[in-house]
Scaffold this active site. Structure first.
Site, PDB file in Angstrom:
ATOM      1  N   GLY A  82       0.859  -1.181   0.000  1.00  0.00           N
ATOM      2  CA  GLY A  82       0.000   0.000   0.000  1.00  0.00           C
ATOM      3  C   GLY A  82       0.890   1.224   0.000  1.00  0.00           C
ATOM      4  N   SER A 111       5.797  -5.329  -1.173  1.00  0.00           N
ATOM      5  CA  SER A 111       5.778  -3.937  -1.599  1.00  0.00           C
ATOM      6  C   SER A 111       6.131  -3.013  -0.431  1.00  0.00           C
ATOM      7  CB  SER A 111       4.418  -3.600  -2.214  1.00  0.00           C
ATOM      8  OG  SER A 111       4.418  -2.329  -2.799  1.00  0.00           O
ATOM      9  N   ALA A 112       5.181  -2.249   0.105  1.00  0.00           N
ATOM     10  CA  ALA A 112       5.461  -1.360   1.233  1.00  0.00           C
ATOM     11  C   ALA A 112       5.967  -2.141   2.436  1.00  0.00           C
ATOM     12  CB  ALA A 112       4.208  -0.573   1.612  1.00  0.00           C
ATOM     13  N   HIS A 156       8.680  -3.078  -7.285  1.00  0.00           N
ATOM     14  CA  HIS A 156       8.030  -2.671  -8.540  1.00  0.00           C
ATOM     15  C   HIS A 156       9.010  -1.966  -9.470  1.00  0.00           C
ATOM     16  CE1 HIS A 156       4.244  -3.395  -6.364  1.00  0.00           C
ATOM     17  NE2 HIS A 156       4.684  -2.564  -5.444  1.00  0.00           N
ATOM     18  N   GLU A 178       8.616  -6.768 -10.890  1.00  0.00           N
ATOM     19  CA  GLU A 178       7.400  -7.529 -10.618  1.00  0.00           C
ATOM     20  C   GLU A 178       7.694  -9.016 -10.780  1.00  0.00           C
ATOM     21  OE1 GLU A 178       3.876  -5.329 -10.400  1.00  0.00           O
ATOM     22  OE2 GLU A 178       5.727  -4.905  -9.304  1.00  0.00           O
TER      23      GLU A 178
END
Length: 240
Positions: free
Chosen positions: A89, A122-123, A159, A195
């Site tokens: 997020g 991710s985060a 990413h 990715e």
């Protein structure tokens, strides 16, 4: 060092569902001894919906899920966690919440001293590193510091996107932005996870997993490419 980390670039890969591209690695990582995973949904505003998504997926893999936002005492939840998963997020929102709930030192202790397995996406991967300086996210809120949990002694750019030679966009590329970061003194290496890629850390050993290469940026040196299966343990030599 007891640390065990699975640091994933992205939770959803084009053509698949949530955590579908890394579900085998998740099962191998948490194994059969972990029965219940503590999920941290702080990076998204709708924590209930996020927890529901994570709970459904991880249950299909054989794990029960406790979402930290549903607990009366987040610190105590971390202290009794068998495994920790911090989802993606907005990285600034996530780090602020971790500091607001006094969780940074608690998670760090559980992972580095107690050997509790930590998975980030991710985060959640960003906050496991030295700092969130190399996140792609907008600073929609202000954490007290950009320093993250320091579970590894380098930074990650999830990413990571390569330059598209056919794109007429004239702004900085991702590589140029990371190079700008390294124009500042005393900045650590940055691992660009494309990715589909992820990093497995077990003690002092780090291995690139997944289906795509990673690009490593080190201050004062040319960037290097690394294929899945590569031993990246040298990134851990600075210690944490």
């Amino acid at each position: 060092m007891k640390r065990r980390l699975l640091l994933v670039s992205n939770s959803t890969l084009h053509g698949g569902g949530y955590l579908g591209h890394c579900q085998e690695q998740i099962q191998e990582f948490f194994g059969e001894h972990v029965k219940r995973i503590l999920f941290v949904p702080y990076a998204l505003h709708d924590r209930d919906s996020y927890a529901k998504t994570a709970r459904e997926k991880l249950r299909s893999l054989g794990y029960e899920v406790e979402s930290i936002h549903e607990t009366a005492d987040p610190v105590e939840a971390v202290r009794r966690a068998q495994g920790i998963f911090i989802g993606g997020g907005n990285t600034f929102r996530l780090l602020k919440a971790l500091y607001d709930h006094n969780l940074v030192p608690e998670i760090r202790k559980r992972v580095l001293q107690d050997g509790v397995p930590y998975m980030g996406s991710s985060a959640g991967t960003n906050v496991s590193t030295i700092s969130i300086n190399t996140t792609n996210d907008m600073p929609i809120v202000y954490p007290p510091t950009l320093a993250a949990m320091g579970l590894v002694p380098f930074n990650i750019n999830p990413h990571y996107l390569d330059t598209d030679p056919g794109n007429k966009h004239m702004g900085e590329t991702r590589e140029q932005r990371i190079q700008q970061y390294h124009e500042e003194p005393d900045t650590p290496s940055v691992l660009g996870l494309r990715e589909g890629s992820m990093l497995l850390v077990e003690g002092d050993r780090a291995t690139l997993l997944g289906s795509t290469k990673a690009r490593l940026f080190t201050r004062g040196k040319p960037a290097t490419e690394h294929t899945p299966g590569s031993d990246l343990s040298f990134l851990l030599t600075d210690g944490v």
